[in-house]
Design an enzyme around this catalytic site. Structure first.
Site, mmCIF file in Angstrom:
data_model
loop_
_atom_site.group_PDB
_atom_site.id
_atom_site.type_symbol
_atom_site.label_atom_id
_atom_site.label_comp_id
_atom_site.label_asym_id
_atom_site.label_seq_id
_atom_site.Cartn_x
_atom_site.Cartn_y
_atom_site.Cartn_z
ATOM 1 N N PRO A 132 3.641 49.681 21.314
ATOM 2 C CA PRO A 132 3.685 48.361 21.943
ATOM 3 C C PRO A 132 4.904 47.562 21.501
ATOM 4 O O PRO A 132 5.320 47.620 20.339
ATOM 5 C CB PRO A 132 2.387 47.704 21.471
ATOM 6 C CG PRO A 132 1.457 48.859 21.288
ATOM 7 C CD PRO A 132 2.308 49.980 20.757
ATOM 8 N N CYS A 133 5.457 46.801 22.442
ATOM 9 C CA CYS A 133 6.794 46.237 22.236
ATOM 10 C C CYS A 133 6.829 44.727 22.061
ATOM 11 O O CYS A 133 7.898 44.142 21.995
ATOM 12 C CB CYS A 133 7.676 46.603 23.430
ATOM 13 S SG CYS A 133 7.017 46.010 25.009
ATOM 14 N N GLN A 134 5.671 44.047 21.956
ATOM 15 C CA GLN A 134 5.712 42.575 21.935
ATOM 16 C C GLN A 134 6.563 42.030 20.796
ATOM 17 O O GLN A 134 7.219 40.999 20.940
ATOM 18 C CB GLN A 134 4.287 42.006 21.824
ATOM 19 C CG GLN A 134 3.399 42.323 23.012
ATOM 20 C CD GLN A 134 2.538 43.548 22.752
ATOM 21 O OE1 GLN A 134 2.966 44.483 22.090
ATOM 22 N NE2 GLN A 134 1.337 43.540 23.283
#
EC number: 2.1.1.37
Length: 512
Positions: A132-134
């Site tokens: 996940p890239c948040q």
């Protein structure tokens, strides 16, 4: 699974875009060499989508897709479909770990399954997925910067790639593919760029996992050719892929790393920019049924919507010096539009280029899935009309400074520069801007180019721009579906990467 099948372990799967690209690759013998052994996803709705697609894939292999198409046509419930084809469903459910699973929380279950699959498979193995890239995304970092209590080194999302490393050390795949946002290149923890650390850890997983038996890997770019098998300075390579250069109708820019186990001395090919033409938004979605938006603050009906859009056209015609000629374009709405349409009347009139026509369209499918609009406020519909008109005549989406004062929202920061792109039309003659999970929020960044429809994109239109096949159904409610599509890797780009991976593995294994 046969010995010469390539086992695929898919981590952080989302709705399955990366896995779809690999599973759909056919070699010269029209065989499907990549077989997904497991897909790991924590979101329950994305997990449902993954399981349904795994069912489709397995049913296709067995030549029994009748039930699946009955489900798509709403003639069979999902529960009844799975009950009617119990054996296929059980295999699909096992592939998706029999429920949502989260790396870092469900590691015992996930790692045990990885170990079981890899120990029982003598053929090639690959690992795919994007943590996940948040924490890395520019938008996420902007939000975090406004939080005085935010401490990067305490944000576990910066280090989810280490969960990827743990699986890497168990599976010891021949090749791995890791995808992330471009922001990963500039993200910092304690004033230090994190990307060089990630590269170093991926090259030498044992330093992080403590597993002495884990091999080392060489990291390659998919857009910049490496001449030597020993690429000891991978940080100097360009890993950013601009998807619109590879036949994807979307300006999506992502970092994708290709890792090759140290004992494999082959150098991978790179993606070829000269194979596929550039694709515009209209070419990608123009054949899909026309729809109207809903009205979120008043009784919703076609007549009410038509009245609002017609009134908006009149309002625009009275404005001066707005950069467009209102009299040049017919803004009166189409007759009798619905908010949802399942019949695909104009399928034969599609403008998809050959590579996407073969990939997206299904000759057995004459309906449209996930094609329903959301509701909007009247004031926003007026701005949508202006944006669509501006995009049609000026060929670019208006910024805040291009908006007439009469159309500016009542927001104190509207002219600050922070909201410059608050409303963004997807210009018909260009590639779309990046489809993100934010499309689940309000649709303002994803306005349809046709002013006579006056709405934001549907889930299916977003899925087309992401190159999902039309028979790929997204489960959950509409908000869940938007989030899944926005978080996905475009399957057709993944399909191109799978060809590079297959070619490399075939050179190493003589029996493929």
């Amino acid at each position: 699974m046969k010995g010469n099948d390539i086992l695929v372990i898919d981590l952080f799967s989302g709705p399955g875009g990366l896995g779809e690209g690999f599973a759909s690759y056919q070699n010269n013998n029209e065989e499907y060499p990549f077989k997904i052994g497991m897909s790991v996803e924590k979101d329950p709705h994305a997990h449902m989508t993954l399981t349904t697609r795994a069912f489709y894939r397995l049913a296709k292999q067995k030549g029994c897709l009748d039930g699946y198409y009955q489900y798509l046509n709403s003639n069979l419930s999902r529960a009844k479909l799975f009950e009617s084809y119990k054996g296929i469903y059980e295999s699909a459910f096992q592939e998706t770990l029999e429920g949502p699973s989260e790396l870092g929380k469900d590691n015992d279950h996930i790692h045990a399954r990885v170990k079981e699959l890899t120990e029982n498979h003598n053929g090639p193995k690959i690992l795919i997925g994007g943590p996940p890239c948040q924490a890395y995304s520019l938008a996420g970092r902007s939000r975090n910067a406004g939080n005085k209590n935010y401490v990067p080194k305490e944000d576990h999302r910066h280090f989810l790639y280490k969960e990827y490393l743990k699986v890497l050390s168990i599976a010891k795949p021949d090749v791995f593919v890791m995808e992330n946002v471009r922001g990963i290149l500039t993200a910092k923890v304690e004033n230090q760029l994190i990307f060089p650390q990630i590269l170093n850890d991926l090259q030498n997983p044992s330093k992080i996992t403590g597993s002495d038996s884990c091999p080392s890997y060489r990291i390659y770019s998919l857009v910049e050719k490496t001449d030597e098998a020993d690429n000891s300075t991978p940080a100097s390579l360009n890993y950013l892929i601009r998807f619109e250069e590879f036949g994807i109708p979307q300006a999506r820019h992502r970092v994708i790393l290709l890792g090759v186990r140290e004992d494999i001395k082959q150098i991978p090919d790179i993606l070829d920019k000269n194979i596929y033409p550039k694709v515009s938004v209209k070419e990608a979605i123009g054949d899909l049924p026309k729809l109207r938006s809903g009205l979120s603050k008043k009784a919703d009906s076609y007549d009410s919507w038509q009245e609002v859009v017609s009134k908006n056209a009149e309002t625009l015609s009275k404005l001066h010096n707005i950069g467009v000629d209102v009299n040049k374009t017919d803004l009166q709405p189409y007759e009798d539009l619905k908010r949802k349409e399942t019949v695909h009347k104009n399928k034969s009139l599609n403008q998809l280029p050959d590579h996407l026509r073969k990939w997206i369209l299904d000759p057995e499918l004459n309906l449209v899935l996930n094609h329903e609009t959301r509701g909007h406020m009247e004031s926003d519909l007026l701005r949508y009309s202006f944006c669509a008109l501006h995009g049609e005549q000026r060929r670019f989406s208006p910024k805040a400074e291009n908006f007439p004062a009469e159309l500016a929202p009542q927001h104190q920061n509207w002219n600050s520069g922070s909201y410059n792109d608050r409303f963004r039309v997807q210009v018909s003659t260009k590639a779309a801007t990046t489809i993100t999970s934010h499309i689940s929020k309000d649709g303002h960044y994803f306005i349809h180019y046709d002013p006579k429809q006056c709405r934001s994109l549907t889930v299916r239109e977003a899925a087309r721009l992401q190159t999902f096949p039309d028979n790929y159904i997204f489960e959950g409610n509409r908000t869940n579906q938007y989030t899944q599509v926005g978080n996905a890797v475009p399957p057709f780009l993944a399909r191109q990467i799978s060809e590079i991976v297959f070619s490399l593995i075939k050179k190493h294994y003589s029996n493929l």
